[in-house]
Write a protein that holds these residues in place. Sequence first.
Motif: not given
Length: 112
Positions: A54-55, A88
Amino acid sequence: MVIEYVGQVIRQVRREQRYKEEGIGSSYLFRVDQDTIIDATKCGNLARFINHSCNPNCYAKIITVESQKKIVIYSRQPISINEEITYDYKFPIEETKIPCLCEANGCRGSLN
């Protein structure tokens, strides 16, 4: 550019069901557009093993080269030796959620 996501270019998603029926537990299908998928399950490269985050430190971009669409993984920032490469997956939002295990700051909790 870090790596191109390569595999067999296919035009249908029934292959995922066929892999399940054949007992292949993991498939590596990357949707390019509405009609095209790159299947790296049996004839891909190391790009198929890049994990979701997600990062992430990378991102996937679809480019066109000589009228063929390709998926390329680009870095967002300098990547250190032994640092895991991530991007992602941007799975479509669906009712059934796929849990995310990335443990990144700001994790959404699901891949979709």
